[in-house]
Design an enzyme around this catalytic site. Structure first.
Site, short mmCIF file in Angstrom:
data_model
loop_
_atom_site.label_atom_id
_atom_site.label_comp_id
_atom_site.label_asym_id
_atom_site.label_seq_id
_atom_site.Cartn_x
_atom_site.Cartn_y
_atom_site.Cartn_z
CG ASP A 5 114.04 46.48 33.16
OD1 ASP A 5 113.25 45.79 32.49
OD2 ASP A 5 114.86 45.99 33.97
CG HIS B 209 116.29 42.49 33.95
ND1 HIS B 209 115.76 43.56 33.25
CD2 HIS B 209 116.52 41.52 33.02
CE1 HIS B 209 115.68 43.24 31.96
NE2 HIS B 209 116.12 42.01 31.81
#
Length: 353
Positions: free
Chosen positions: A187, A214
């Protein structure tokens, strides 16, 4: 002499994993011969789509002295292939449950990319029933054969698999919250790349903290804290950058037309975070990365991704969120219920199954 490819890969890992390092001198010293103790790294799921490129990248890391590759099939070939690369680490391949203990014994760091990949139309939650069982059995073995190892969880859904791992370790009496990490580095990698493109700044100079979880809206990039600063980005661009970071995995799944997921970029991100953990273990100062860890940063969310300072015992300090924009404050509120449900789902699976 190192090949240009090896030098480039090593340099990229150094840049990516060390945005907070005190100086480039410290980074160079962290790779010098004088500060490289023996470190065994085990990759569980090493023959898979993430596992193979991750194994290659770990073989390139000079901080690794022993590389242990495990999977339920195919690992001897991967190990033989990777072992021919002329770098420091000795490579061994292990296949099948009866060899899992030997693969783990003495490991300082265990990286878990094992499990099934995402397919078109699949959410990370759809992966749960398969991957949760895999993670539970692997963590039971970790608690038995290398209970003091740092554990880097890549297997999705990370928002649930990290709590599963914690419960397994608790049951075995080996849980140390400082040693369990959900790898959310992809990310961060995506946020840096997308921000650099819009802000027109060199990507290797960019840092963007990404907090929360996530998966989907639980991924919250803090572009208000991005460096170098850019005053050229409108609110609309920030919203679009946030959405693209949250949907990065889906973007790759769709681009591969059902034939794969984000394996290569995930392997790179996993190698970046593993490198940071090894540096922390080796006493390199000021190593900070974002990770999904046990946390008290947000009430009612026992696990949360934020900046974490890494050290010789794993987590040295979980850092606060810092100042948030109004848009980010709303994003934080929006993610709470979904992240809490994912955490609770993982805990329930581990305690009831």
């Amino acid at each position: 002499m190192k090949s240009s490819l090896f030098r480039s890969a090593e340099a990229a890992l150094r840049r990516a994993s060390s945005p907070y390092a005190a100086s480039s001198h410290l980074l160079r010293r962290s790779y010098s011969a004088e500060s490289k103790p023996d470190r065994k790294v085990a990759v569980l799921g090493a023959a898979g789509g993430i596992g193979q490129p991750l194994s290659l990248l770990m073989k390139l890391n000079p901080l690794v002295s022993s590389l242990s590759l495990y999977d339920i099939a195919g690992t001897p070939g991967v190990a033989a292939d990777v072992s021919h690369i002329n770098t420091r680490s000795q490579v061994a391949g292990y296949v099948g449950e009866d060899q899992l203990g030997e693969a783990l014994e003495g490991a300082d760091l265990v990286i878990i990319p094992a499990g099934v990949p995402r397919k078109p139309g699949m959410t990370r939650d759809d992966l749960f029933n398969i991957n949760a069982g895999i993670v539970k059995s692997l963590c039971a073995a970790i608690s038995k054969y290398c209970p003091n190892a740092l554990v880097n969880m890549i297997s999705n859904p990370v928002n649930s698999t990290v709590p599963i791992a914690a419960e397994v370790f608790k049951k075995a009496g080996t849980y140390d919250e400082k040693k369990l990490f959900g790898v959310t580095t992809l990310d961060v990698v995506r946020a840096k790349t997308f921000y650099a493109g819009k802000a027109n700044v060199p990507v290797d100079e960019v840092n963007v903290p990404v907090v929360g979880g996530h998966a989907g809206i639980t991924i919250l990039p803090l572009f208000s804290q991005a460096t170098p600063k850019s005053n050229n980005l409108s609110d609309e661009i920030i919203v679009a950058l946030t959405k693209r970071t949250q949907d990065g995995g889906t973007e790759v799944v769709e681009a591969k037309a059902g034939k794969g997921s984000a394996t290569l970029s995930m392997a790179y991100a996993g190698a970046v975070f593993a490198d940071a953990c090894l540096k922390g273990l080796n006493g390199v100062p000021d190593v900070v990365e974002c990770s999904f860890v046990q946390s008290t940063i947000v009430p009612d969310l026992p696990f949360f991704a934020s900046k974490v300072k890494l050290g010789k015992s794993g987590v040295e300090e979980v850092l606060g969120l810092g100042p948030l924009s109004d848009y980010e404050k709303q994003g934080l509120e929006n993610l709470k219920s979904e992240l809490k449900a994912s955490i609770e789902k993982g805990i329930k699976f581990a305690t009831q199954s």
